[in-house]
Write a protein that holds these residues in place. Structure first.
Motif, mmCIF file in Angstrom:
data_model
loop_
_atom_site.group_PDB
_atom_site.id
_atom_site.type_symbol
_atom_site.label_atom_id
_atom_site.label_comp_id
_atom_site.label_asym_id
_atom_site.label_seq_id
_atom_site.Cartn_x
_atom_site.Cartn_y
_atom_site.Cartn_z
ATOM 1 N N MET A 32 41.519 28.506 32.325
ATOM 2 C CA MET A 32 41.325 29.238 31.196
ATOM 3 C C MET A 32 42.209 30.105 30.594
ATOM 4 O O MET A 32 41.988 30.712 29.632
ATOM 5 C CB MET A 32 39.912 30.216 31.626
ATOM 6 N N GLU A 33 43.390 30.220 31.649
ATOM 7 C CA GLU A 33 44.641 31.151 31.312
ATOM 8 C C GLU A 33 44.153 32.397 31.104
ATOM 9 O O GLU A 33 43.651 33.084 31.615
ATOM 10 C CB GLU A 33 45.146 30.346 29.890
ATOM 11 N N GLU A 34 44.615 32.959 29.614
ATOM 12 C CA GLU A 34 44.528 34.252 29.487
ATOM 13 C C GLU A 34 42.983 34.872 29.693
ATOM 14 O O GLU A 34 42.676 35.864 29.769
ATOM 15 C CB GLU A 34 44.747 34.686 27.963
ATOM 16 N N GLU A 35 41.915 33.826 29.430
ATOM 17 C CA GLU A 35 40.551 33.998 29.268
ATOM 18 C C GLU A 35 40.300 34.687 30.786
ATOM 19 O O GLU A 35 39.012 35.158 30.998
ATOM 20 C CB GLU A 35 39.989 32.992 28.798
ATOM 21 N N ILE A 36 41.049 34.014 31.776
ATOM 22 C CA ILE A 36 40.651 34.699 33.194
ATOM 23 C C ILE A 36 40.866 36.090 33.304
ATOM 24 O O ILE A 36 39.880 36.790 33.909
ATOM 25 C CB ILE A 36 41.568 34.061 34.272
ATOM 26 N N LEU A 37 41.451 36.696 32.443
ATOM 27 C CA LEU A 37 41.687 37.954 32.423
ATOM 28 C C LEU A 37 40.413 38.701 31.881
ATOM 29 O O LEU A 37 39.706 39.736 32.313
ATOM 30 C CB LEU A 37 42.764 38.669 31.635
ATOM 31 N N ASP A 38 39.785 38.062 30.888
ATOM 32 C CA ASP A 38 38.472 38.353 30.228
ATOM 33 C C ASP A 38 37.523 38.208 31.278
ATOM 34 O O ASP A 38 36.658 39.042 31.305
ATOM 35 C CB ASP A 38 38.338 37.410 28.984
#
Lengths: 243, 707, 430
Positions: A24-30
């Motif tokens: 999920m890349e950046e979306e892991i932060l989300d």
């Protein structure tokens, strides 16, 4: 916001579905902005016995794993089966088509009698405990995973398609694999993958399992129309545990 | 309007110039097939294509179409795609299909999402150069077309004859100099192409005239063919999804990661899919594959002709290619039915298409038989004849606004300011064109939310605008919760109650469960009121009123009860029969006590499964009917309850001597859009969200899917 | 002084593994690397499967190296059925294979190992403390995944690979866009190198020379084809003889099958490839190797992770050249056409974590009658055990905490992919 605690557990599988969470890349932060990951062996060292949501990857192939799964079920308010191995048994179910002793003999030879080699028939998670939600696919679709997580946080039952892959395949304007005389499981397989395989020129392998009321009989009947045999279809249906 | 003759070289530079100036989508190769896609250069254009995988409707009704952005605070912002584009190379049958969609989305509630895209499109039609394997446009009179596009290209020898038919088309044609003035011979050449196409796009034959299909289908409803063929149906919806005239859609909400904002999106749906007609409570009104399979052929050949005046099949043959089971060919089905219907006669052998167009006939174009044939066809039902024809008489009981209410693109264009070809985007809402988005809810606040039973909650709601809802008894609203979507909910209060309205919601799905968590002060969205009402203003006046309600069927009927009580002198005796499953599931129990105390009111109750607390009647609601006495000719009955209830109650009412015209039913269906577009609430040809939910029984007696 | 380390299911590795250490009064009684991953019996399950479905099944051996498993399988089928493959197909496959190396290496170095080097338990706290590093890692990982998506149809469990070719190839426009993305990734890679170089001294200073085994090819640093090379051998060995390289056996001290060739264990993976092929690294990769001082640490297993980073640079440089070759030649749509036939074949590629072998036998219908797979992690287990046996006495005086961390980091450095270990056994613990 009081973030729900989420734990991810893996049983027999390739861990490719967990990898989709990493992907999920950046979306892991989300993701971690709305849930608290309290245990995820593949990604972090922390462990926990307290969680609201348990996500289970993999199929169950040993008695001690059944026990562990039951414990997880007791602790979790919501239990989610992640990926084909967990929802349907996945490719591991092919093992059940063979005699277990013979399978062990083949792989381990003379050592196959050792007690630690014990392996039971492969089971999907819901053959052992109650599953609240299923995220289908081999591997899972990370957008669908994200949607399911957000739905659960919102308090909404995730809307998982109960129609065949053909729906998404048509929306993506693919040439039907049957036009190439290929056996495609799209007409009986649950959509949600956005017809990924046909969109890349391959037939549907049925990794998301059948829709609730698949017309498997029709699938057998139409084989003749395409110069194929019903057995070839059944062969392909076995890959991910279609009946 | 002008026409030009373009050689290959001029044609290519013309197309490249259009691409340089504006977004152009055109036909291109995809593997061995063809698709409409963004055009990068003229060389990619394949006007020699046979048929595209998906029809060009995807540019007006995209498979995923964001309708509005929302916040969880209840703000909604309409998302309108407003960019001019050129749709290049549309075959005549697809032009006809687009005209049909125009009728659907402009009729009644104007769909600004579809129509804005449509107005932004300049359609370059192109006569067919290669017949596809399954095309049967000849049979449907769609092999050639004379309106519904802006510019027509016809390949004659090595040249294209480009014929502008609208200002937009003219602007396109004159954008680049070049080409020559066409000669008589060129037009004669085009006549030849048309004649050839009318005869040769005939890979399948229809053994009757298209306009006879509604008649044919009148007697075929119970034909064994539906069951027989549906045995092979995968319920995959492929036939719908590739159809240029299918337009049903579903709507779903997706939240962003911030959990505060999100998007309401419509996605193409298909009536062949298993859950197309399923409602939140779980009941599926078309649960069997054969029912869904039949619905599609009826929709094409009967329901759409009755509602809009055209057969909703243009003979593109896409469904035939798309169906892996090989059961989607409409002509195959229709021909088999024709074989069993002696009253339907085969057309004269080698009959040329009769459609033509008014313009063509006026100008003396087309072959000589066009005029005669057009006259014979009655003009109305063949798809090739466009929209502006008069709708045929409707079967008794269905009422439709017909095509009169629809605006054609031409009418809309007339209302537009003259748009130069090279001007940026068309103004969103030129005068005379509706700009309001029918899918945007208005904000409302819960004044009260209290549990009524274990499953149901009672709500009182005030519109934030301070306006009245303005509903009539029996109507419904679409309640919207950001992230959850919308659900149709009956209004339960009388219009005579000012300032607020009330409803009762059973927790049955995602939205209603979420609604159950809300408390006074929380905000919701409201669209509506929608649908038909109980005839309290006319038919019911002066009559005795018999209200028969099962379960939460009492909710909409309460609206009428309270209205009648508020205007007590206008009505005769009022009898309320109410049945619930268990004593705990009774709703408005206190209010029933108040009703009982009123003048000329009888309230009788029964439960299916009594418990120790219950001392009243036990059994089905029909068991209450023998206990009352009515004067049939002076009584109006209203029935509302779970789907299984109607059949039994209607039977009893009949034996009591009540005429079908004196019975009104309020029916539940999956009313997703509320504005007669999405197709989910259809019972046969009837849109429940528009013509219902309240129906006079006599009007839907023949609607097979109603009861 | 008694110490007991019982790491049950070591974290931040693919699959399940345990480390058990028992030190009684300063005497090491037990040090064991164990693998309790549930066995999955792929070799048995694939029997009877059609050649058309085989890749789909064996790809599921491992989610992280699914492209490598798929390629080994496809090559095995092609070798068994003598299916010719075009140059374009080989190049596109290599390009896809490269994407998996980057995917996996960045995942390993960035998500799994970096937290150790930065003193964190996972990448999650690094979001707060080292946001720039995390951002770079994510960006590189996303780049690699997009790359796999384009070539293989998916990052995990490739779709487009077919015996004889591809079901779908990217367009030239897409390849050009990929080339731009690759060039853009170089600064990210070098910034990651800077961070890792500054932390390299925190890796344990431990050396144990062993036998290193990897694919070798004259004149290049190979991942996709070649023969079996060993630091103990002057001449390479044929792929067909891989069983005589792997020599799987049951250790008297563990129930797990191990591998050995010329010594009692050998190592595979990035460090092994480096030790055999470093002469053929591309310039930027060579620079990075120098930055890490890899040459002097070539027998330190902890530096396997840094060897992976060196490979990332080499791959990016090689991939750009590969794309240029493909674009110069122009892409052709090639429809694979295969008539199944009986035969036996071996497919071998370098998975990110080491050399991977598949062997298949087919009947004349193209059904698989038998299969054997040798997985890199299997080949490394014995070497991990030997490393532990040498390492533990050197650190036995340190705290339990430190012993635990060093042993965990050792296992992680090998980037084990335990799901792959289809031969592996379940072990009961002390």
């Amino acid at each position: 916001m009081n973030k729900p605690k989420v734990a991810i557990f893996d049983f027999a599988g390739c861990e490719g579905c967990q990898l989709q969470i990493v992907n999920m890349e950046e979306e892991i932060l989300d993701l971690i902005s709305i849930v608290r990951l309290v245990e995820w062996r593949e990604g972090m060292s922390e462990q926990s016995e307290e969680y609201d949501v348990a996500i289970i990857e993999g199929s169950i192939t040993r008695p001690q794993d059944e026990e562990k799964l039951r414990q997880i079920r007791e602790r979790a308010k919501i239990l989610v089966a992640l990926g084909a191995c967990a929802t349907d048994g996945g490719v591991n179910k092919m093992k059940n088509r063979f005699d277990l002793q013979e399978v062990k003999q083949l792989v381990y030879g003379a050592d196959s009698a050792l007690p630690h080699l014990d392996s039971a028939p492969t089971k999907a998670v819901d053959e052992i405990v109650q599953v609240d939600h299923k995220i289908y696919g081999c591997p899972i679709d990370r957008r669908e995973f994200a949607t399911v997580v957000r739905s659960l946080i919102l308090g909404k039952r995730p809307e998982i398609p109960n129609y065949p892959v053909c729906v998404e395949c048509k929306r993506r304007e693919n040439v039907c694999r049957y036009e190439y005389q290929e056996i495609c499981l799209g007409p009986i397989t649950r959509a949600g993958c956005d017809a990924r395989c046909p969109s890349f020129g391959a037939w549907c392998f049925g990794c998301r399992g059948p829709v609730d009321e698949p017309n498997a009989q029709a699938a057998r009947v139409i084989m003749e129309r395409y110069g194929k045999r019903a057995e070839d279809l059944e062969d392909r249906m076995q890959l991910f545990g279609h009946k | 309007m002008s026409a030009r003759k373009l050689n290959q070289e001029v044609f290519r530079s013309w197309v490249n110039e259009l691409i340089a100036r504006r977004r152009v989508v055109g036909v291109q190769a995809k593997e061995e097939r063809f698709v409409f896609g963004p055009l990068a250069k003229a060389e990619d254009l394949r006007l020699d294509y046979d048929v595209t995988l998906l029809p060009p409707k995807k540019y007006f009704l995209p498979p995923r179409d964001d309708l509005l952005a929302f916040t969880t605070q209840g703000e909604y912002a309409s998302r309108i795609e407003d960019e001019p584009f050129i749709l290049f190379g549309v075959h005549p049958y697809d032009v006809v299909a687009i005209s049909q969609l125009d009728a659907v989305f402009s009729e009644g509630h104007y769909d600004v999402h579809y129509m804005t895209r449509r107005r932004n499109a300049t359609i370059v039609a192109c006569d067919v150069q290669t017949a596809s394997a399954h095309v049967f446009a000849s049979a449907m009179n769609t092999a050639t077309v004379q309106d519904g596009f802006d510019l027509l290209l016809t390949k004659i020898g090595d040249h294209y004859l480009a014929d502008a038919r609208t200002d937009k088309g003219e602007a396109l044609l004159t954008a680049v100099p070049g080409g020559s003035e066409p000669t008589e011979a060129d037009f004669a050449g085009r006549e030849q192409v048309w004649r050839r196409n009318r005869e040769s796009l005939n890979k399948h034959e229809l053994k009757c005239r298209p306009e006879e299909l509604p008649t044919l289908l009148e007697n075929s409803y119970d034909d064994p063919i539906w069951e027989e063929r549906a045995k092979l149906c995968f319920s995959c919806g492929s036939c719908n999804l590739v159809c240029p005239t299918c337009y049903c859609f579903d709507v779903r909400d997706d939240l962003n990661w911030d959990m505060q904002t999100g998007m309401r999106t419509r996605v193409c749906d298909a009536c062949l899919l298993n859950e197309f007609s399923a409602v939140a409570g779980g009941h599926n009104f078309r649960s069997r594959p054969a029912e869904r399979y039949r619905h599609r052929f009826y929709r094409k050949g009967s329901y759409m002709p009755h509602k809009f005046g055209f057969v909703a099949c243009v003979g593109c043959g896409r469904c035939i290619s798309a169906c892996v089971a090989g059961i989607a060919n409409p002509l195959d089905i229709y021909n088999r039915l024709i074989a069993k219907s002696p009253e339907i006669q085969a057309p004269e052998p080698a009959a040329s298409p009769w459609a033509g167009s008014a313009k063509e006939l006026r100008e003396g174009g087309g072959d000589g038989r066009s005029l005669e044939m057009a006259a014979r066809s009655g003009g109305a039902l063949s798809p090739g004849t466009g929209l502006a024809r008069e709708a045929p008489p409707l079967p008794e009981g269905t009422h439709s606004e017909g095509v009169q209410a629809s605006r054609t693109i031409a009418q809309l264009e007339a209302a537009l300011p003259q748009e130069g070809f090279l001007l940026p985007g068309a103004a969103l809402a030129p005068e005379g064109v509706p700009s309001e988005d029918i899918y945007v809810p208005q904000a409302a606040t819960l004044v009260q939310a209290k549990p009524l039973t274990e499953l149901e909650t009672f709500y009182e709601i005030r519109l934030d605008s301070g306006l009245e809802l303005g509903h009539e008894p029996g109507q419904f609203v679409e309640i919207s919760l950001p992230g959850f979507g919308e659900a149709p909910i009956s209004v339960s209060s009388s219009p005579s109650q000012a300032g607020t309205f009330q409803m009762v919601v059973r927790n049955a799905g995602n939205l209603t469960n979420a609604l159950g968590q809300l408390t006074a002060g929380d905000r919701i969205g409201v669209r509506g009121p929608f649908g038909s009402e109980f005839p309290v203003h006319d038919v019911m006046k002066g009559k005795d009123i018999l209200l028969i309600c099962g379960g939460i069927g009492l909710v909409p009927v309460r609206s009428a009860i309270n209205y009648i009580l508020d205007n007590r002198e206008d009505y005769g005796h009022m009898t309320i029969l109410y049945g619930a499953k268990t004593p705990g599931e009774r709703i408005f129990a206190d209010e029933q006590q108040d009703w009982r105390k009123r003048d000329r009111v009888t309230v009788l109750e029964t439960v299916d499964e009594p418990d120790a607390s219950w001392h009243g009647h036990v059994g089905r609601i029909t068991a209450l009917l023998p206990l009352i006495r009515i004067v049939p000719e002076n009584t109006i009955a209203v029935v509302c309850g779970p789907p299984v209830m109607y059949r039994f109650v209607l039977k009893e009412l009949k034996t009591m001597g009540l005429a079908d015209t004196s019975i009104y039913l309020s029916l539940e269906r999956r009313m997703k859009c509320g504005v007669g577009k999405c197709g989910h609430c259809q019972m046969n040809g009837v849109y429940v969200c528009q013509e219902g939910p309240v129906f006079q029984y006599s009007a839907i007696r023949e609607v097979m899917e109603a009861i | 002084m008694n110490k007991k380390v019982d790491i049950h299911h070591i974290t931040r590795v693919e699959g399940h593994g345990n480390i058990v250490v028992n030190v009684q009064s300063g005497v090491i009684e037990q040090v064991e690397w164990q693998v309790p991953e549930a066995p999955r019996f792929f070799e048995a399950m694939v029997r009877g499967r059609s050649w058309e479905d085989l890749q789909t099944v064996v790809s599921r051996i491992c989610g992280i190296c699914s492209i490598s498993h798929s390629l080994a399988c496809i090559k095995g089928i092609e070798s068994a059925m003598r299916i010719p493959v075009s140059e374009q197909t080989d190049k596109l496959r290599l390009l896809a294979h490269y994407s998996e190396q980057i995917q996996s290496h960045v995942l390993h170095a960035g998500y799994l190992v970096a937290p150790d080097m930065l003193g964190a338990k996972s990448v999650v706290p690094l979001v707060q403390t080292h946001f720039d590093v995390v951002k770079t890692v994510i960006k590189l990982h996303r780049m690699a995944n997009g790359w796999s998506d384009l070539l293989a149809g998916r990052t995990t469990h490739p779709i487009t690979f077919k015996p004889g070719g591809f079901s779908k190839i990217p367009s030239e426009t897409e390849l050009r866009a990929l080339r731009v993305t690759l060039a853009d990734a170089v600064p990210d890679l070098t910034s990651l190198v800077d961070v890792l170089a500054s932390l390299a001294d925190q890796l344990p200073d431990f050396e144990r020379e062993t036998e290193y085994v990897a694919l070798v090819q004259p004149d290049r640093y190979t991942f996709y084809e070649g023969q079996i090379g060993s630091t103990d051998m002057a001449e390479p060995t044929s792929l067909m003889e891989f069983e005589s390289v792997v020599n799987e056996y049951v250790s008297p001290q563990s129930t797990a099958k191990w591998a050995r060739w010329h010594r009692d264990s050998y190592a595979v993976g990035a460090l092994a490839r480096y030790n055999l092929n470093s002469a053929y690294l591309k310039p930027l990769a060579k620079d990075i190797a120098r930055t890490f001082d890899l040459e002097t640490r070539r027998h330190n297993p902890y530096f396997n992770t840094l060897a992976q980073v060196v490979e990332c640079a080499h791959i990016v440089e090689s991939a750009v050249e590969l794309i240029d070759d493909l674009l110069t030649a122009g892409l052709r749509q090639e429809i694979p056409h295969v008539e199944p036939q009986a035969g036996e074949g071996v497919g071998c590629v370098e998975a990110p974590r080491g050399i991977l072998f598949h062997r298949y036998v087919f009947d004349d219908q193209g059904r698989c009658t038998s299969a054997n797979m040798s997985i890199p992690t299997n080949q490394n287990h014995g070497n991990i055990q030997r490393d532990m046996e040498v390492l533990l006495p050197q650190i036995v005086d340190r705290s339990e905490e430190e012993i635990r961390l060093w042993l965990e980091m050792l296992v992680r450095a090998y980037d084990p992919c335990i799901s792959c270990s289809t031969h592996y056994l379940h072990v009961e613990f002390v």
